[in-house]
Each structure stands twice: as structure tokens, then as C-alpha cells.
Motif scaffolding. Structure first.
Motif, PDB file in Angstrom:
ATOM      1  N   GLN A  53     -21.719  64.174 -23.292  1.00  0.00           N
ATOM      2  CA  GLN A  53     -21.224  63.645 -24.555  1.00  0.00           C
ATOM      3  C   GLN A  53     -20.797  62.193 -24.386  1.00  0.00           C
ATOM      4  O   GLN A  53     -20.036  61.866 -23.491  1.00  0.00           O
ATOM      5  CB  GLN A  53     -20.026  64.482 -25.016  1.00  0.00           C
ATOM      6  N   ARG A  65     -18.805  58.182 -29.953  1.00  0.00           N
ATOM      7  CA  ARG A  65     -19.559  57.446 -30.955  1.00  0.00           C
ATOM      8  C   ARG A  65     -18.881  56.104 -31.190  1.00  0.00           C
ATOM      9  O   ARG A  65     -17.757  56.032 -31.680  1.00  0.00           O
ATOM     10  CB  ARG A  65     -19.578  58.273 -32.231  1.00  0.00           C
ATOM     11  N   ARG A  95     -25.886  53.914 -29.934  1.00  0.00           N
ATOM     12  CA  ARG A  95     -26.075  54.327 -31.332  1.00  0.00           C
ATOM     13  C   ARG A  95     -27.537  54.369 -31.768  1.00  0.00           C
ATOM     14  O   ARG A  95     -27.822  54.185 -32.951  1.00  0.00           O
ATOM     15  CB  ARG A  95     -25.298  53.380 -32.254  1.00  0.00           C
TER      16      ARG A  95
END
Lengths: 184, 178
Positions: A3, A6, A75
């Protein structure tokens, strides 16, 4: 799949705009590493450095290639486009302004010397971050040797970069694969 | 006008896509095309533009942007920049997509572990090249070493302070006669 947090596009734009604007003397990778890995911890040293190797193998300017790699990793396509645009905005404007005012400025006594000093400071920053990467990635005898061979071949003997990578990278990756097999 | 812009893009994009080894490897083909083949600029103008590109931030290949500006104004600068950076960036993006899709697999981990020291070696070699380029000026060697040392001691100092400091120090050294 690990993970990754973001990261807002706005933050990517701000960081790469700043890096682009102050990227004197071509010393950009060190600065990206400082902002993205050390200060903001958006990605790991290994992730960044392997990306740098990829960015340098590919044709084109290393700076923009690195920006695209980091932006994409953070991103996706929006991140890559943001990082690339942000990084080029400052230099694009600066170089046009410089071209229009060049004749005036370069005649100012001491101005060229001051610009050289600015470039030297940029190289000094790159030197510091490169030494950090060297220490992080050269844990163990094999990675340290790979790093030293790459440095000597490209930096001192000035062998063609692509040829050096084509020889060193497969050996290094092979040894890393073998080491991971043995560890199981 | 459109024809000029199209020609500009068709000349610059391949140079960028053939530039293995970064911006420095673009100078020779760029000079050959702009001066000898297309006659966009004279050699003298090319060297002036080269000097401008050296004192401003950004990749050295922005020299292509200046050539675009010289022959077709602002539109030329925009087209040249797009031609220089969009194709190579697209290629990096495509390779990055494949690279990221296989993250976590064993061969990917090995590739990453194997490529990291190569990347670190390339970074160090890049520093050496840049140091060499500046080594004719003694004051710049002083600045390089001082900045690296101060940064090792205080990591959080903003890079802009260093850039400004380097410029000021070399200016003062110039005034002092070095």
C-alpha cells in the motif's frame, strides 16, 4: 501489492514545480530524492533508485524521465502528467526570459560567476544525496561492488552508459535473484 | 508557419528519442541539425543559446526550446518543448506501467534490488561529470564541498538557501579577485 499513501496532485505539483525552478546545473535526481524519499517519504530508497536506473536507461532527459517515473508511481497517469508539467513550467519561462535579457545580464560584472556559484551549490546538494543513496544501497558486498563498478566504468573511464548498464545490470539482478532463492 | 512548426517537431522528437545517456547526448545531433542541416541558427547563435541554457534551471535539452523560440517565436518554443519531452515521457510511462504491474513478484523484487546499486553508481558518476564541468573554477569546488558538508550536518535547510548562498559566495570571491 504494497500500500502506498495517496499523495494529492497539488502536493506533487508543488514539489516538482520547486524542483524544476531551482534545478540549476542538471543536478535534479538528488533533489527529487531528498524531497520525495527523505523529507516526504512518498517512496522507499530502493523503489526510487531502481526507478532512477530505469529512467536513465530510457532515452530523453534524465530529469523529466525521473519526474514521470515518480509521478506515475504516486498517482498513475495524472501523477506523471502533473510531475512533468510542474517540473517544466519554471525552466520553460526562465529560459525564454533569460534568452530575451541575456545580452544585458551577462554584461553585468560578476553575474556569470554568481550563476556558476549557483550551479556549484546544486552539485554540492547532489553530492550529499548521492552519498546517502550509496550508503543505503550498498549494504552487502555484492551491491557495493556493483555500485563501485558502475561508478568507475561510467564516471572515471567514461564507457558508454548503455553498454555499461547492459553488462552490469543483468549480473546484479541475477545475483539478487540467486540471493533471494537461497534465502528461502 | 505550420510547416516550420511541423519540421521543428519532426527534427527534435527523434533526437530526444535517440538520446540515450541524457540531455548531454543531445547536444551534438542538435547542433548538427540546427546549424548544418536545417540552417535555423548560425554556429555563433547556437553557442550563445547553449550558454543561456547553461545558466538557467532545467534539463540541458531545453536548448531545443530556445532554437524553437529563435525560429518561430513563442509557438516554436511550445512545439519544441512538446516534441522534446512528450515522446520520451510516454515511453517511460509505458515501461513504468509494465514495471508497476508486476510489483511484488519475485523477479520484480530481484530486479529492483539489482537495479538500485546500478542507479546509485550512475548518480555518483553523474556528480563526477558535473564536478568535472565546474572544476576550472576553484571557487565552485569550494562551494560544492561546503554545501555537501553543511547539508550533511543540517539536512532540513531549504535548497534555495544553498543556491542563493553559492551564488553570493562566488560573487564575493569574484569581487575579491579570485
Amino acid at each position: 501489492m504494497e500500500q502506498t499513501p495517496r499523495v494529492p496532485l497539488k502536493s506533487i505539483y508543488r514539489v516538482f514545480f520547486e524542483i524544476g525552478l531551482f534545478s540549476f546545473g542538471g543536478a535534479v535526481s538528488g533533489w527529487i530524492q531528498r524531497e520525495v524519499v527523505e523529507v516526504r517519504k512518498w517512496m522507499s530508497h530502493e523503489d526510487f533508485l531502481s526507478g532512477i536506473a530505469l529512467a536513465q536507461i530510457m532515452p530523453g532527459a534524465n530529469a523529466t524521465n525521473s519526474a514521470v517515473y515518480v509521478g506515475q508511481r504516486l498517482r498513475g497517469i495524472a501523477g506523471a502528467a502533473t510531475a512533468l508539467t510542474a517540473m517544466m513550467t519554471g525552466p520553460f519561462v526562465a529560459i525564454l526570459v533569460a534568452a530575451m535579457t541575456y545580452q544585458t545580464f551577462m554584461k553585468l560584472p560578476g553575474f556569470p560567476q554568481a550563476m556558476i556559484g549557483t550551479a556549484a551549490a546544486a552539485v554540492g546538494m547532489l553530492l550529499r544525496t548521492s552519498v546517502t543513496s550509496a550508503r543505503v544501497s550498498a549494504r552487502g558486498l555484492v551491491p557495493a561492488l556493483v555500485m563501485a563498478v558502475t561508478f568507475v566504468a561510467v564516471g572515471i573511464f567514461r564507457f558508454p552508459l548503455l553498454a555499461v548498464i547492459c553488462v552490469v545490470a543483468p549480473v546484479s539482478v541475477g545475483l539478487a535473484f540467486w540471493a533471494s532463492e537461497r534465502r528461502r | 508557419m505550420i510547416e516550420v512548426l511541423l519540421r521543428l517537431a519532426l527534427v527534435l522528437a527523434p533526437i530526444s528519442l535517440a538520446a540515450f545517456g541524457g540531455a548531454a547526448s543531445m547536444y551534438a545531433p542538435l547542433q548538427h541539425q540546427a546549424v548544418d542541416v536545417q540552417h535555423w541558427v548560425t554556429l555563433r547563435e547556437f553557442l550563445d543559446l547553449f550558454a543561456v541554457s547553461r545558466v538557467t534551471p532545467g534539463p540541458g535539452s531545453l536548448l531545443g526550446t530556445l532554437i524553437g523560440w529563435k525560429i518561430a517565436g513563442f509557438a516554436g518554443a511550445v512545439v519544441a518543448t512538446l516534441a522534446l519531452y512528450v515522446p520520451s515521457s510516454t515511453l517511460v510511462f509505458a515501461v513504468g506501467t509494465v514495471w508497476n504491474r508486476h510489483r511484488g513478484k519475485k523477479w520484480h523484487t530481484a530486479l529492483e534490488a539489482g537495479l538500485a546499486p546500478v542507479g546509485a553508481g550512475l548518480l555518483l558518476a553523474g556528480v563526477l561529470t558535473l564536478v568535472r564541468a565546474l572544476s576550472e573554477h576553484t571557487s565552485s569546488i569550494v562551494v560544492i564541498l561546503a554545501v555537501a558538508a553543511i547539508m550533511a550536518w543540517r539536512a532540513k535547510i531549504h535548497p534555495f538557501i544553498f543556491l542563493l548562498g553559492g551564488g553570493v559566495v562566488c560573487y564575493i570571491l569574484y569581487l575579491a579577485g579570485y
